[in-house]
Design an enzyme around this catalytic site. Structure first.
Site, PDB file in Angstrom:
ATOM      1  CB  ALA A   1       7.093   2.142  -6.797  1.00  0.00           C
TER       2      ALA A   1
ATOM      3  CD  GLU B   1       7.541  -3.035   4.750  1.00  0.00           C
ATOM      4  OE1 GLU B   1       7.651  -2.004   5.444  1.00  0.00           O
ATOM      5  OE2 GLU B   1       7.171  -2.987   3.574  1.00  0.00           O
TER       6      GLU B   1
ATOM      7  CE1 TYR C   1       1.212   0.760   4.306  1.00  0.00           C
ATOM      8  CE2 TYR C   1       0.826  -1.602   4.216  1.00  0.00           C
ATOM      9  CZ  TYR C   1       1.385  -0.508   4.835  1.00  0.00           C
ATOM     10  OH  TYR C   1       2.138  -0.671   5.966  1.00  0.00           O
ATOM     11  N   GLY C   2       2.151   1.138  -0.011  1.00  0.00           N
ATOM     12  CA  GLY C   2       3.016   2.314   0.069  1.00  0.00           C
ATOM     13  C   GLY C   2       4.078   2.272  -1.002  1.00  0.00           C
ATOM     14  CB  SER C   3       7.775   2.566  -0.816  1.00  0.00           C
ATOM     15  OG  SER C   3       8.004   1.505   0.101  1.00  0.00           O
ATOM     16  CG  LEU C   4       7.013  -2.674  -0.744  1.00  0.00           C
ATOM     17  CD1 LEU C   4       6.736  -3.828   0.206  1.00  0.00           C
ATOM     18  CD2 LEU C   4       8.301  -2.898  -1.497  1.00  0.00           C
TER      19      LEU C   4
END
Length: 175
Positions: A22, A85, A17-20
């Site tokens: 991309a 993480e 849901y964040g940088s991953l």
């Protein structure tokens, strides 16, 4: 998915849901971009974190987080994600709804470990992150992967902090 699971044990689904979100970040970490499906996680909220460029999710009734599920993640790849993480997140099994066919799926998600963290605020915006932070985050992620291969590797938080201190950027937008 066939060859990605050879000799690696179980295959996992991971909600990101964040940088991953991309593909470039995932490619640096896993050396491939797994098959994925857009998904929604109900009763969670994606927060910004004061002093960080990446987000956190935490259970909040009647909120939703849009992201995607990475499919066919091998045990070694899941270990890489666990180390990336770090201790700030707790890997948790969640139920997500796939957007392309409305199926429900159990997936692993990295949920912020400190439920009383005063640094969580507002909403985190992926498009803003892409425009403002992705380039440096990719460099930091590359440094993390290089460190991971060393016998005395640093945790992601330590890599993150040293990267941004070395490059003179310790701040994140507050909007």
């Amino acid at each position: 998915m066939g060859s990605s699971g050879v000799g690696s044990g179980n295959l996992h689904s991971v909600f990101v849901y964040g940088s991953l979100l991309a593909d470039d970040v995932v490619r640096v970490l896993l050396k491939r971009v797994p098959e994925s499906s857009s998904a929604v996680l109900n009763n969670y909220h994606r927060f910004s974190i004061k002093g960080r460029v990446y987000p956190a999710i935490f259970p909040v009734l009647n909120k939703t987080v849009t992201g995607k599920v990475l499919l066919g993640i091998t045990d070694p790849e899941l270990h890489i994600l666990d180390v990336f993480e770090d201790v700030e997140y707790k890997r948790t099994t969640v139920d997500v709804s796939l957007l392309d066919n409305a199926d429900k799926l159990q997936a692993q998600a990295y949920v912020w470990a400190d439920k009383n963290d005063p640094n969580l605020y507002g909403d985190w915006d992926f498009q803003e992150w892409q425009g403002v932070h992705m380039k440096d985050f990719l460099k930091m992620t590359t440094s993390f992967v290089e460190e991971l291969e060393l016998p005395e590797s640093k945790a992601r938080v330590a890599t993150y902090e040293s990267f941004y201190q070395k490059n003179g950027d310790n701040t994140t937008p507050t909007s």
